[in-house]
Design an enzyme around this catalytic site. Structure first.
Site, PDB file in Angstrom:
ATOM      1  N   MET A   1      75.454   7.876 -45.637  1.00  0.00           N
ATOM      2  CA  MET A   1      76.777   7.754 -46.258  1.00  0.00           C
ATOM      3  C   MET A   1      77.415   9.135 -46.401  1.00  0.00           C
ATOM      4  SD  MET A   1      76.555   4.560 -48.828  1.00  0.00           S
ATOM      5  CE  MET A   1      75.788   5.383 -50.207  1.00  0.00           C
ATOM      6  N   GLY A   2      76.842  10.133 -45.731  1.00  0.00           N
ATOM      7  CA  GLY A   2      77.452  11.457 -45.740  1.00  0.00           C
ATOM      8  C   GLY A   2      77.137  12.248 -46.992  1.00  0.00           C
TER       9      GLY A   2
ATOM     10  N   HIS B   1      72.589  16.514 -47.226  1.00  0.00           N
ATOM     11  CA  HIS B   1      71.719  17.512 -47.854  1.00  0.00           C
ATOM     12  C   HIS B   1      70.435  17.617 -47.029  1.00  0.00           C
ATOM     13  CE1 HIS B   1      69.615  13.983 -49.315  1.00  0.00           C
ATOM     14  NE2 HIS B   1      70.697  13.573 -49.941  1.00  0.00           N
TER      15      HIS B   1
ATOM     16  N   HIS C   1      68.766  14.419 -45.656  1.00  0.00           N
ATOM     17  CA  HIS C   1      69.365  13.930 -44.408  1.00  0.00           C
ATOM     18  C   HIS C   1      68.971  14.841 -43.237  1.00  0.00           C
ATOM     19  CE1 HIS C   1      72.539  12.600 -47.470  1.00  0.00           C
ATOM     20  NE2 HIS C   1      72.094  11.460 -46.983  1.00  0.00           N
TER      21      HIS C   1
ATOM     22  N   GLN D   1      77.904  -2.567 -49.871  1.00  0.00           N
ATOM     23  CA  GLN D   1      76.661  -2.367 -50.609  1.00  0.00           C
ATOM     24  C   GLN D   1      76.893  -1.846 -52.029  1.00  0.00           C
ATOM     25  OE1 GLN D   1      75.276   0.580 -47.600  1.00  0.00           O
ATOM     26  NE2 GLN D   1      74.387   1.654 -49.345  1.00  0.00           N
TER      27      GLN D   1
ATOM     28  N   GLY E   1      64.797   7.481 -44.967  1.00  0.00           N
ATOM     29  CA  GLY E   1      63.994   8.231 -45.928  1.00  0.00           C
ATOM     30  C   GLY E   1      63.247   7.308 -46.881  1.00  0.00           C
TER      31      GLY E   1
ATOM     32  N   SER F   1      69.605  14.023 -53.492  1.00  0.00           N
ATOM     33  CA  SER F   1      70.477  12.847 -53.425  1.00  0.00           C
ATOM     34  C   SER F   1      71.923  13.319 -53.474  1.00  0.00           C
ATOM     35  CB  SER F   1      70.203  11.943 -54.628  1.00  0.00           C
ATOM     36  OG  SER F   1      71.242  10.995 -54.769  1.00  0.00           O
ATOM     37  N   SER F   2      72.781  12.634 -52.731  1.00  0.00           N
ATOM     38  CA  SER F   2      74.212  12.964 -52.792  1.00  0.00           C
ATOM     39  C   SER F   2      74.724  12.762 -54.215  1.00  0.00           C
ATOM     40  CB  SER F   2      75.008  12.069 -51.835  1.00  0.00           C
ATOM     41  OG  SER F   2      74.453  12.140 -50.536  1.00  0.00           O
ATOM     42  N   ARG F   3      74.113  11.834 -54.952  1.00  0.00           N
ATOM     43  CA  ARG F   3      74.576  11.540 -56.319  1.00  0.00           C
ATOM     44  C   ARG F   3      74.187  12.633 -57.317  1.00  0.00           C
ATOM     45  NH1 ARG F   3      73.655   5.898 -54.607  1.00  0.00           N
ATOM     46  NH2 ARG F   3      75.641   4.807 -54.792  1.00  0.00           N
TER      47      ARG F   3
HETATM   48  P1  AMP Z   1      72.316   7.982 -48.006  1.00  0.00           P
HETATM   49  O1  AMP Z   1      73.334   8.875 -47.364  1.00  0.00           O
HETATM   50  O2  AMP Z   1      72.022   8.336 -49.424  1.00  0.00           O
HETATM   51  O3  AMP Z   1      72.606   6.518 -47.796  1.00  0.00           O
HETATM   52  O4  AMP Z   1      70.952   8.259 -47.248  1.00  0.00           O
HETATM   53  C1  AMP Z   1      70.855   8.197 -45.850  1.00  0.00           C
HETATM   54  C2  AMP Z   1      69.412   8.294 -45.453  1.00  0.00           C
HETATM   55  O5  AMP Z   1      68.877   9.528 -45.924  1.00  0.00           O
HETATM   56  C3  AMP Z   1      68.547   7.176 -46.042  1.00  0.00           C
HETATM   57  O6  AMP Z   1      67.589   6.764 -45.081  1.00  0.00           O
HETATM   58  C4  AMP Z   1      67.890   7.859 -47.200  1.00  0.00           C
HETATM   59  O7  AMP Z   1      66.649   7.291 -47.575  1.00  0.00           O
HETATM   60  C5  AMP Z   1      67.695   9.260 -46.658  1.00  0.00           C
HETATM   61  N1  AMP Z   1      67.534  10.208 -47.764  1.00  0.00           N
HETATM   62  C6  AMP Z   1      68.366  10.399 -48.816  1.00  0.00           C
HETATM   63  N2  AMP Z   1      67.849  11.308 -49.670  1.00  0.00           N
HETATM   64  C7  AMP Z   1      66.659  11.685 -49.144  1.00  0.00           C
HETATM   65  C8  AMP Z   1      65.633  12.593 -49.563  1.00  0.00           C
HETATM   66  N3  AMP Z   1      65.721  13.292 -50.695  1.00  0.00           N
HETATM   67  N4  AMP Z   1      64.550  12.732 -48.769  1.00  0.00           N
HETATM   68  C9  AMP Z   1      64.428  12.026 -47.621  1.00  0.00           C
HETATM   69  N5  AMP Z   1      65.352  11.157 -47.174  1.00  0.00           N
HETATM   70  C10 AMP Z   1      66.455  10.989 -47.920  1.00  0.00           C
END
Ligand code: AMP
Length: 283
Positions: free
Chosen positions: A30-31, A34, A37, A61, A147, A185-187
């Protein structure tokens, strides 16, 4: 590196890569990228010939009242990180492109979507599996990287790919953490400096439970109470769930072993964070 927003253009690129015998590796996100990703992109670069990154904040979602509107977005910064990780194509469609008027088909993985985040975010995994299924049909990857930070999401996607015979290898990658233990986390961007400190209770409680497991504790309820005890010491923290479940089926367990998942979701102020570990594994 190409930036593609059209589904049909992305499918043309995927078809021609496949016709040339190139292996497509895919990282859906979702961009607001970090290091978590980046670790997926680097692994995708290693195992694929064409590396595709998707950036799409998927409206289906997010529940009503969740953070869809304020989810952080920064395409310029993301492009720089993606280029640095060797991405060939960024696929960043609009919501309109993905969900045109008349859209009405959803993919739902049943049992394992129900507990944990599925219980606190009804409909969340239905949105995730629907968008990931669409993305697989658009990007046509040989391998897709996810992840373990979103452990249940990975389990649900593995189940979907197996149940629907999707010709893609789903690979799970380790959780990447900040030096002090906070899972990236992006959050995390939502956290104030004080909340950022409070948020360390998630990883700290997992560490303590893992240490207790290594010292011989096998009773799920006692490990759960230990985690709850550590998290509730933080005034800013509100527990959503702390659970011990089988690492594959996500069924509840009373006695833990090496393969048991310990997962938690905690609100720090208004920010909901998740973290987990498999008791017998290092991160
Ligand atoms: P998101 O952008 O948060 O939807 O995450 C995209 C992908 O990156 C998903 O497969 C997440 O599980 C993975 N991801 C996010 N944070 C981490 C992290 N700290 N370590 C490893 N993978 C991550």
């Amino acid at each position: 590196m190409q930036l593609i927003t059209s589904i049909s253009k992305m499918q043309d690129i995927a078809r021609s890569a496949r016709a040339d015998g190139r292996r497509i590796a895919f990282v859906p996100t979702m961009g607001y990228l970090h290091e978590g990703h980046a670790s997926l992109m680097r692994e995708g670069r290693r195992c694929g010939d064409l590396l595709v990154l998707s950036i799409f904040v998927n409206p289906t979602q997010f529940g009503v009242g969740e953070d869809f509107d304020r989810y952080p977005r920064d395409m310029e910064r993301d492009s720089a990180i993606a280029r640095e990780c060797g991405v060939d194509v960024i696929f960043a469609p609009s919501a309109q492109e993905m969900y045109p008027v008349g859209f009405q088909t959803y993919v739902n993985v049943e049992e394992i979507s129900l507990p944990l985040c599925g219980a606190s975010r009804p409909g969340h995994f239905r949105g995730v599996t629907t968008v990931v299924c669409k993305l697989f049909n658009i990007v046509m990857p040989h391998v897709a990287l996810f992840g373990k930070k979103d452990y249940q999401q990975l389990a649900v996607i593995r189940r979907m790919a197996a149940d629907l015979n999707m010709p893609v290898d789903v690979v799970g990658m380790p959780i990447i953490r900040e030096p002090d233990g906070l899972a990236m986390s992006s959050r995390n961007k939502y956290l104030s400096p004080d909340e950022r400190t409070s948020a360390l209770c998630l990883s700290r409680s997992l560490q303590s439970a893992r240490a207790a497991f290594h010292a011989g504790e096998r009773e799920a309820e006692r490990l759960k109470q230990m985690v709850q005890g550590i998290v509730t010491l933080e005034p800013a923290a509100t527990i959503d769930y702390v659970e011990l479940r089988h690492g594959e089926t996500l069924e509840e367990v009373a006695t833990v072993d090496d393969c048991t998942l310990l997962a938690l979701a905690v609100r720090i102020g208004t920010t909901r964070l998740i973290d987990n570990c498999v008791l017998g594994e290092d991160d």
